[in-house]
Design a protein around this motif. Structure first.
Motif, PDB file in Angstrom:
ATOM      1  N   ILE A   1       0.831  -1.206   0.000  1.00  0.00           N
ATOM      2  CA  ILE A   1       0.000   0.000   0.000  1.00  0.00           C
ATOM      3  C   ILE A   1       0.865   1.255   0.000  1.00  0.00           C
ATOM      4  O   ILE A   1       0.609   2.221  -0.737  1.00  0.00           O
ATOM      5  N   GLN A   2       1.900   1.252   0.829  1.00  0.00           N
ATOM      6  CA  GLN A   2       2.820   2.395   0.878  1.00  0.00           C
ATOM      7  C   GLN A   2       3.494   2.619  -0.464  1.00  0.00           C
ATOM      8  O   GLN A   2       3.664   3.764  -0.906  1.00  0.00           O
ATOM      9  N   MET A   3       3.863   1.544  -1.138  1.00  0.00           N
ATOM     10  CA  MET A   3       4.506   1.667  -2.442  1.00  0.00           C
ATOM     11  C   MET A   3       3.536   2.185  -3.503  1.00  0.00           C
ATOM     12  O   MET A   3       3.910   2.996  -4.356  1.00  0.00           O
ATOM     13  N   HIS A   4       2.292   1.739  -3.454  1.00  0.00           N
ATOM     14  CA  HIS A   4       1.295   2.229  -4.408  1.00  0.00           C
ATOM     15  C   HIS A   4       1.102   3.745  -4.257  1.00  0.00           C
ATOM     16  O   HIS A   4       1.004   4.476  -5.261  1.00  0.00           O
ATOM     17  N   ARG A   5       1.041   4.203  -3.019  1.00  0.00           N
ATOM     18  CA  ARG A   5       0.875   5.637  -2.765  1.00  0.00           C
ATOM     19  C   ARG A   5       2.078   6.425  -3.259  1.00  0.00           C
ATOM     20  O   ARG A   5       1.952   7.507  -3.833  1.00  0.00           O
ATOM     21  N   TYR A   6       3.256   5.870  -3.054  1.00  0.00           N
ATOM     22  CA  TYR A   6       4.485   6.531  -3.500  1.00  0.00           C
ATOM     23  C   TYR A   6       4.505   6.668  -5.021  1.00  0.00           C
ATOM     24  O   TYR A   6       4.874   7.725  -5.567  1.00  0.00           O
ATOM     25  N   ARG A   7       4.096   5.628  -5.721  1.00  0.00           N
ATOM     26  CA  ARG A   7       4.128   5.652  -7.181  1.00  0.00           C
ATOM     27  C   ARG A   7       3.126   6.639  -7.767  1.00  0.00           C
ATOM     28  O   ARG A   7       3.323   7.144  -8.870  1.00  0.00           O
ATOM     29  N   LYS A   8       2.039   6.905  -7.024  1.00  0.00           N
ATOM     30  CA  LYS A   8       1.062   7.895  -7.490  1.00  0.00           C
ATOM     31  C   LYS A   8       1.595   9.316  -7.349  1.00  0.00           C
ATOM     32  O   LYS A   8       1.240  10.200  -8.123  1.00  0.00           O
ATOM     33  N   ASN A   9       2.412   9.535  -6.330  1.00  0.00           N
ATOM     34  CA  ASN A   9       2.966  10.870  -6.080  1.00  0.00           C
ATOM     35  C   ASN A   9       4.486  10.754  -5.939  1.00  0.00           C
ATOM     36  O   ASN A   9       5.061  11.135  -4.923  1.00  0.00           O
ATOM     37  N   ARG A  10       5.096  10.227  -6.964  1.00  0.00           N
ATOM     38  CA  ARG A  10       6.526   9.929  -6.909  1.00  0.00           C
ATOM     39  C   ARG A  10       7.370  11.179  -6.687  1.00  0.00           C
ATOM     40  O   ARG A  10       7.261  12.165  -7.415  1.00  0.00           O
TER      41      ARG A  10
ATOM     42  N   GLY B   1      11.501  11.769  -5.951  1.00  0.00           N
ATOM     43  CA  GLY B   1      12.803  11.150  -5.779  1.00  0.00           C
ATOM     44  C   GLY B   1      12.870   9.783  -6.430  1.00  0.00           C
ATOM     45  O   GLY B   1      11.847   9.206  -6.830  1.00  0.00           O
ATOM     46  N   ASN B   2      14.061   9.256  -6.550  1.00  0.00           N
ATOM     47  CA  ASN B   2      14.263   7.962  -7.203  1.00  0.00           C
ATOM     48  C   ASN B   2      13.918   6.769  -6.321  1.00  0.00           C
ATOM     49  O   ASN B   2      13.665   5.676  -6.825  1.00  0.00           O
ATOM     50  N   PHE B   3      13.908   6.995  -5.003  1.00  0.00           N
ATOM     51  CA  PHE B   3      13.678   5.876  -4.091  1.00  0.00           C
ATOM     52  C   PHE B   3      12.704   6.275  -2.985  1.00  0.00           C
ATOM     53  O   PHE B   3      12.708   7.410  -2.514  1.00  0.00           O
ATOM     54  N   MET B   4      11.877   5.312  -2.583  1.00  0.00           N
ATOM     55  CA  MET B   4      10.937   5.564  -1.501  1.00  0.00           C
ATOM     56  C   MET B   4      11.683   5.524  -0.175  1.00  0.00           C
ATOM     57  O   MET B   4      12.371   4.549   0.122  1.00  0.00           O
ATOM     58  N   ARG B   5      11.513   6.568   0.632  1.00  0.00           N
ATOM     59  CA  ARG B   5      12.251   6.658   1.895  1.00  0.00           C
ATOM     60  C   ARG B   5      11.325   6.949   3.067  1.00  0.00           C
ATOM     61  O   ARG B   5      11.702   7.624   4.019  1.00  0.00           O
ATOM     62  N   THR B   6      10.104   6.425   2.996  1.00  0.00           N
ATOM     63  CA  THR B   6       9.146   6.606   4.092  1.00  0.00           C
ATOM     64  C   THR B   6       8.523   5.259   4.451  1.00  0.00           C
ATOM     65  O   THR B   6       8.624   4.291   3.707  1.00  0.00           O
ATOM     66  N   GLY B   7       7.848   5.220   5.607  1.00  0.00           N
ATOM     67  CA  GLY B   7       7.177   4.007   6.048  1.00  0.00           C
ATOM     68  C   GLY B   7       8.149   2.857   6.241  1.00  0.00           C
ATOM     69  O   GLY B   7       9.297   3.048   6.656  1.00  0.00           O
ATOM     70  N   LEU B   8       7.708   1.668   5.917  1.00  0.00           N
ATOM     71  CA  LEU B   8       8.550   0.482   6.050  1.00  0.00           C
ATOM     72  C   LEU B   8       9.757   0.535   5.119  1.00  0.00           C
ATOM     73  O   LEU B   8      10.776  -0.107   5.364  1.00  0.00           O
ATOM     74  N   TRP B   9       9.626   1.314   4.052  1.00  0.00           N
ATOM     75  CA  TRP B   9      10.672   1.398   3.038  1.00  0.00           C
ATOM     76  C   TRP B   9      11.785   2.375   3.431  1.00  0.00           C
ATOM     77  O   TRP B   9      12.786   2.488   2.712  1.00  0.00           O
TER      78      TRP B   9
ATOM     79  N   LYS C   1      19.475   3.826 -11.421  1.00  0.00           N
ATOM     80  CA  LYS C   1      19.045   5.151 -10.984  1.00  0.00           C
ATOM     81  C   LYS C   1      20.172   5.861 -10.226  1.00  0.00           C
ATOM     82  O   LYS C   1      20.958   5.219  -9.526  1.00  0.00           O
ATOM     83  N   ASP C   2      20.200   7.154 -10.361  1.00  0.00           N
ATOM     84  CA  ASP C   2      21.202   7.944  -9.650  1.00  0.00           C
ATOM     85  C   ASP C   2      20.994   7.837  -8.141  1.00  0.00           C
ATOM     86  O   ASP C   2      19.870   7.895  -7.652  1.00  0.00           O
ATOM     87  N   GLY C   3      22.084   7.657  -7.433  1.00  0.00           N
ATOM     88  CA  GLY C   3      22.027   7.621  -5.982  1.00  0.00           C
ATOM     89  C   GLY C   3      21.774   6.255  -5.386  1.00  0.00           C
ATOM     90  O   GLY C   3      21.616   6.132  -4.164  1.00  0.00           O
ATOM     91  N   PHE C   4      21.771   5.208  -6.211  1.00  0.00           N
ATOM     92  CA  PHE C   4      21.454   3.880  -5.669  1.00  0.00           C
ATOM     93  C   PHE C   4      22.511   3.397  -4.680  1.00  0.00           C
ATOM     94  O   PHE C   4      22.176   2.777  -3.665  1.00  0.00           O
ATOM     95  N   SER C   5      23.769   3.652  -4.970  1.00  0.00           N
ATOM     96  CA  SER C   5      24.847   3.187  -4.083  1.00  0.00           C
ATOM     97  C   SER C   5      24.682   3.750  -2.678  1.00  0.00           C
ATOM     98  O   SER C   5      24.811   3.031  -1.681  1.00  0.00           O
ATOM     99  N   GLU C   6      24.377   5.041  -2.594  1.00  0.00           N
ATOM    100  CA  GLU C   6      24.174   5.679  -1.298  1.00  0.00           C
ATOM    101  C   GLU C   6      22.922   5.143  -0.621  1.00  0.00           C
ATOM    102  O   GLU C   6      22.900   4.898   0.587  1.00  0.00           O
ATOM    103  N   TYR C   7      21.877   4.977  -1.418  1.00  0.00           N
ATOM    104  CA  TYR C   7      20.614   4.428  -0.915  1.00  0.00           C
ATOM    105  C   TYR C   7      20.818   3.022  -0.342  1.00  0.00           C
ATOM    106  O   TYR C   7      20.312   2.694   0.728  1.00  0.00           O
ATOM    107  N   LYS C   8      21.601   2.217  -1.030  1.00  0.00           N
ATOM    108  CA  LYS C   8      21.867   0.850  -0.583  1.00  0.00           C
ATOM    109  C   LYS C   8      22.652   0.830   0.721  1.00  0.00           C
ATOM    110  O   LYS C   8      22.431  -0.017   1.594  1.00  0.00           O
ATOM    111  N   LYS C   9      23.575   1.782   0.874  1.00  0.00           N
ATOM    112  CA  LYS C   9      24.367   1.864   2.100  1.00  0.00           C
ATOM    113  C   LYS C   9      23.501   2.230   3.302  1.00  0.00           C
ATOM    114  O   LYS C   9      23.775   1.826   4.427  1.00  0.00           O
ATOM    115  N   GLN C  10      22.445   2.999   3.045  1.00  0.00           N
ATOM    116  CA  GLN C  10      21.612   3.514   4.128  1.00  0.00           C
ATOM    117  C   GLN C  10      20.457   2.593   4.504  1.00  0.00           C
ATOM    118  O   GLN C  10      19.813   2.805   5.537  1.00  0.00           O
ATOM    119  N   THR C  11      20.157   1.615   3.679  1.00  0.00           N
ATOM    120  CA  THR C  11      19.002   0.739   3.941  1.00  0.00           C
ATOM    121  C   THR C  11      19.399  -0.729   3.963  1.00  0.00           C
ATOM    122  O   THR C  11      20.289  -1.166   3.235  1.00  0.00           O
TER     123      THR C  11
END
Length: 286
Positions: free
Chosen positions: A189-198, A200-208, A266-276
Motif C-alpha cells: 500500500i505504501q509503495m502504491h501511494r508513492y508511485r502515485k505521487n513519486r 525522488g528515485n527511491f521511496m524513503r518513508t514508512g517500512l521502506w 538510478k542515480d544515488g542507488f549506491s548511497e541508498y543501498k548503504k543507508q538501507t
C-alpha cells in the motif's frame, strides 16, 4: 486478440477462465492417478501449470501466470480440506493461507493493467535469452515458482492428510504468518501511494525507509510461519520446512538481486543501498 488484450475487464475474464480450466485439469489429473497423495498433488499442480503456460504462449504474455502464485495454495488447501474434520491446526492454516492468498491476489488485481502488459522481469528475460526464451519461460517463469510454492504449501497439506493436532506453541508461528501478511500488505500500500505521487528515485518513508524489500520479507516470513505451525505440532516432520527454505533462497538469490540491479540504474542507488537494509525495516548503523 489485440482488443482483448487491451481491454482490462475482458482480460480479467480471460484470466478467470484460464484458471478455471487449469484447476479443472489439475483435479482431473489428481483423481486419475493411483499414487501417494503428495506425488499426485505435485503432478496435478504441474499439469495446471502447463495449462497456464499454454495460455501464456497463446496470449504472448508470461504474466498470465502471475496470479498462480497466490491462487494455487488456496485452491490446493481447500481441496485437501474437503471431507476432513476441521481441528484447530487445520483452521489456523486455512485462515493464514486464505488471508495471505486473498490479500496478494487483490494486490495483483489492483496492479493488473490487462493482457497487453507484461512484468518487466519477463520482458528482460526474453530480450536476454532470445531463441531460448520459450524454455526459460516454461522452466524459469512457470515451473520453478510452481515447485517452490508447492513446497511451501506442502506442510499445510500434510496437516490435512494426517492426524496432527495443534498445541499452544502453534499460535506463535500463526501470529508470525498473520503479521507477515499485514507487513506485506502495508508495504505494498505504501509503495502504491508513492508511485502515485513519486518524489525522488527511491521511496524513503514508512517500512521502506530502512528496508529495500519489506514486501519480500513478509512473503518469506509467511511460509516460515506456515511450516513452523505444522512442525511444532509434529517435530519429526522438520523436513517439511524445506519449502520455506527454498522460497527464502529464491528471494535472496534471484528476486532481490534482480530488483536491485534494476534500481542500480538510478542515480544515488549506491548511497541508498548503504543507508538501507535488504529486508529488515530497522535503521542501519552508518
Amino acid at each position: 486478440m489485440k482488443k482483448i488484450k487491451e481491454n482490462r475487464a475482458v482480460s480479467f475474464i480471460v484470466i478467470f477462465f484460464v484458471y478455471v480450466i487449469a484447476a479443472a485439469a489439475g483435479f482431473c489429473v489428481y483423481n486419475a492417478l493411483g499414487l501417494v497423495w503428495w506425488l499426485k498433488l505435485l503432478i496435478s499442480d504441474i499439469a495446471a501449470t502447463v495449462i497456464t503456460f499454454i495460455f501464456s504462449v497463446i496470449f504472448k504474455n508470461a504474466s498470465v501466470y502471475d496470479p498462480y502464485w497466490s491462487v494455487q495454495p488456496i485452491v490446493i488447501l481447500f481441496a485437501c480440506a474437503v471431507g476432513k474434520k476441521l481441528d484447530l491446526l487445520r483452521i489456523l492454516l486455512l485462515i493464514a493461507v486464505t488471508f495471505w492468498g486473498v490479500r496478494l491476489t487483490a494486490n495483483w488485481a489492483y496492479t493488473f493493467k490487462g493482457l497487453d502488459h507484461q512484468d518487466w522481469r519477463y520482458t528482460m528475460l526474453k530480450e536476454k535469452t532470445g531463441t531460448f526464451y520459450p524454455v526459460i519461460n516454461f522452466i524459469g517463469i512457470h515451473l520453478m515458482p510452481t515447485l517452490i510454492v508447492y513446497g511451501c504449501i506442502l506442510p499445510a497439506c500434510y496437516a490435512f492428510q494426517s492426524d496432527t493436532e495443534a498445541n499452544l506453541f502453534c499460535f506463535i508461528p500463526f501470529v508470525i504468518s498473520i503479521g507477515a501478511v499485514i507487513l506485506q500488505g502495508t508495504a505494498d500500500i505504501q509503495m502504491h501511494r508513492y508511485r502515485k505521487n513519486r518524489t525522488g528515485n527511491f521511496m524513503r518513508t514508512g517500512l521502506w525507509k530502512y528496508s529495500r524489500h519489506p514486501n519480500y520479507l513478509g512473503e518469506i516470513l509467511m511460509w516460515w510461519g506456515v511450516a513452523s505451525m505444522v512442525c511444532v505440532a509434529c517435530p519429526d516432520k522438520w523436513f517439511l520446512m524445506s519449502g520455506a527454505l527454498t522460497n527464502t533462497i529464491l528471494f535472496l538469490t534471484v528476486s532481490i538481486p534482480m530488483a536491485d540491479n534494476r534500481q542500480a540504474a538510478k542515480d544515488g542507488f549506491s548511497e541508498y543501498k548503504k543507508q538501507t537494509r535488504m529486508l529488515l525495516p530497522i535503521k542501519k548503523r552508518q
